[in-house]
Write an enzyme that holds these catalytic residues in place. Structure first.
Site, PDB file in Angstrom:
ATOM      1  CG  HIS A   1       1.454  28.838  13.449  1.00  0.00           C
ATOM      2  ND1 HIS A   1       0.525  28.827  12.422  1.00  0.00           N
ATOM      3  CD2 HIS A   1       2.402  29.721  13.075  1.00  0.00           C
ATOM      4  CE1 HIS A   1       0.919  29.652  11.470  1.00  0.00           C
ATOM      5  NE2 HIS A   1       2.055  30.201  11.832  1.00  0.00           N
TER       6      HIS A   1
ATOM      7  CG  ASP B   1      -4.057  21.771  18.700  1.00  0.00           C
ATOM      8  OD1 ASP B   1      -3.029  22.374  18.334  1.00  0.00           O
ATOM      9  OD2 ASP B   1      -4.447  20.715  18.168  1.00  0.00           O
TER      10      ASP B   1
END
Length: 461
Positions: A156, A364
């Site tokens: 993730h 991110d």
């Protein structure tokens, strides 16, 4: 159709997902659809640690099973290797990485113990889906124990380029363990390409005709599977009772002023000090915004035991005080800094009341706040998303104002562009963004990954 067995560091909730993170919300529906087990850490520290009794509960056809960590395991596996070694490395912050051998040993030990506790729960037809950087070694441990089920892994967070990853003292062993998975998924094509490069340059891999990698005697599939949100549901949150209460309350307080919003955990990967300085630069370079534009940052603390995180909070508090002291008037405060967590329905109303959504991480994996901000907007008068080029979401949300998060001048200029953007252009950009996030939902993400995992395992056999 076999059961789905999900493994993640933290588990649930299965019932009330109003405050849950993106991973939990995305997984609950697919678990209920297929039935299965969600296995992970209980969140508790005990003397027995990973040898503790299995904590179990069931909700319909989904069984939750968790075990504890000992204090040593927590310090070495979680606070140590996962959050002081892997996390900063994956986010390109080698200056913050702690290469401590005991952390490495703790990480291996806990991955082995979790594999040993999971194995008795498995059935022959189960599909196993392992999540995130806490369990990069788990697949290899299960294979060593004779588990032949399809096992997939999804990261993730970002995956770094070889020039960064190879700074890890045990990088070769870490990647070799990843090859035990039948399918490795990433948030973006950039992250998938980084592992491909590593396998070719460091392990002599060859790419097969179907896009898989043949390396060290294994055929491994890897690809980008950008995670989504249930955009229509989140749009409903914005017009729910709680969403509308927060919308009206904020609009009343703003009294015609323009609001900019940022929502992030306090973390050095989120670019928050740079963001605050960009807001300051906006008021310096575009003084017409003083008294008519304000910025709200919602930033709940995280990992308070890691010094870097408490340092960031102190920096942000100092910047808030300095900027407010420099520009505030008796009826206007430039920055509001909130450190409490808010329910998703409340956030949806705040997003809807904000003309600018500011999502500027330095690095991110995806960043679902960007998608939530888009989903919450009023179709007739939508706001503008200002998005970092280094967020995985930037690959999909191309109609946002894409910025370099390291450049406070570029962010300030984008904020000014968004503030002055005509309504017709805002609507045109939003319609394209919203159309895209309604197609790549959390449900389609999970189903696509499981289908690809099943195919990859069959081809591998």
């Amino acid at each position: 159709m076999g059961r789905l067995v999900v493994v993640s560091n933290r588990v649930g909730p299965l019932q009330d997902t109003g405050r849950a993170g993106g991973l939990a919300v995305a997984l609950v529906d697919v678990l209920r659809e297929r039935g299965g087990v969600w296995f992970g850490w209980s969140g508790k520290i005990s003397e027995e640690g990973t040898f503790s009794p299995l904590r179990e509960q069931s909700s319909g056809n989904v069984r939750v099973a968790t075990i504890d960590l000992s204090e040593t395991d927590y310090n070495e596996y979680y606070a140590g290797y996962a959050n002081r070694c892997l996390w900063p490395t994956m986010h390109y912050r080698l200056d913050l990485t702690d290469f401590d051998r005991k952390f490495d040993e703790g990480y291996r030990r806990v991955n082995e113990r979790f594999a040993a506790r999971l194995k008795p729960l498995l059935e022959p037809d189960d599909i196993i889906w392992v999540h995130d950087y806490h369990f990069m070694l788990l697949g290899a441990q299960l294979r060593a124990m004779g588990v032949e089920n399809p096992i997939g892994f999804f990261l993730h967070i970002p995956f770094p380029v070889p020039e960064v990853l190879t700074a890890l003292p045990n990088h070769a062993g870490l990647v070799r363990s990843l090859l035990a998975y039948d399918l490795i998924g990433f948030q973006s094509t950039r992250d998938a390409s980084a592992l491909r490069r590593y396998l070719v340059e460091e392990a002599g891999a060859d790419e097969t005709s179907d896009g898989a990698m043949h390396v060290l005697g294994r055929k491994v599939h890897l690809d980008a599977f950008p995670i989504g949100i249930d955009a229509e549901t989140f749009a409903g949150y914005a017009v729910s009772g709680e969403g509308q209460r927060n919308f009206r309350r904020l609009k009343t307080l703003l009294n015609g002023q323009i609001q900019m919003i940022g929502v992030d955990r306090i973390d050095y990967s989120k670019g928050l000090p740079e963001r605050f300085r960009a807001v300051e630069r906006l008021f310096e370079d575009y003084p017409e915004n003083r008294g008519r534009v304000s910025f709200m940052q919602v930033a709940p603390p995280s990992r308070s035991e890691v010094r870097a995180y408490s340092d960031i909070q102190r920096t942000l508090e100092g910047l808030t005080g300095r900027i407010n002291g420099k520009f505030s008037d008796i009826d206007w405060t430039p920055i509001s800094f909130l450190t409490q967590s808010l329910p998703r329905r409340a956030l949806a109303g705040i997003y809807r009341a904000s003309l600018i959504g500011l999502v500027t991480p330095l690095r991110d994996g995806m960043n679902l706040v960007a998608k939530e901000y888009v989903a919450a907007q009023d179709p007739e008068d939508p706001g503008v998303l200002v998005l970092s080029r280094f967020a995985g979401a930037a690959e999909e949300l191309r109609e946002a104002l894409i910025v370099n998060p390291y450049s406070i001048d570029a962010i300030a200029e984008a904020l000014q562009t968004g503030i002055r953007m005509p309504q017709d252009e805002r609507k045109e950009r939003w319609e394209r963004l919203y159309g895209r996030i309604t197609k790549t939902t959390a449900a389609s993400w999970s189903r696509t990954f499981i289908e690809r995992l099943t195919d990859a395992a069959e081809h591998g056999r």
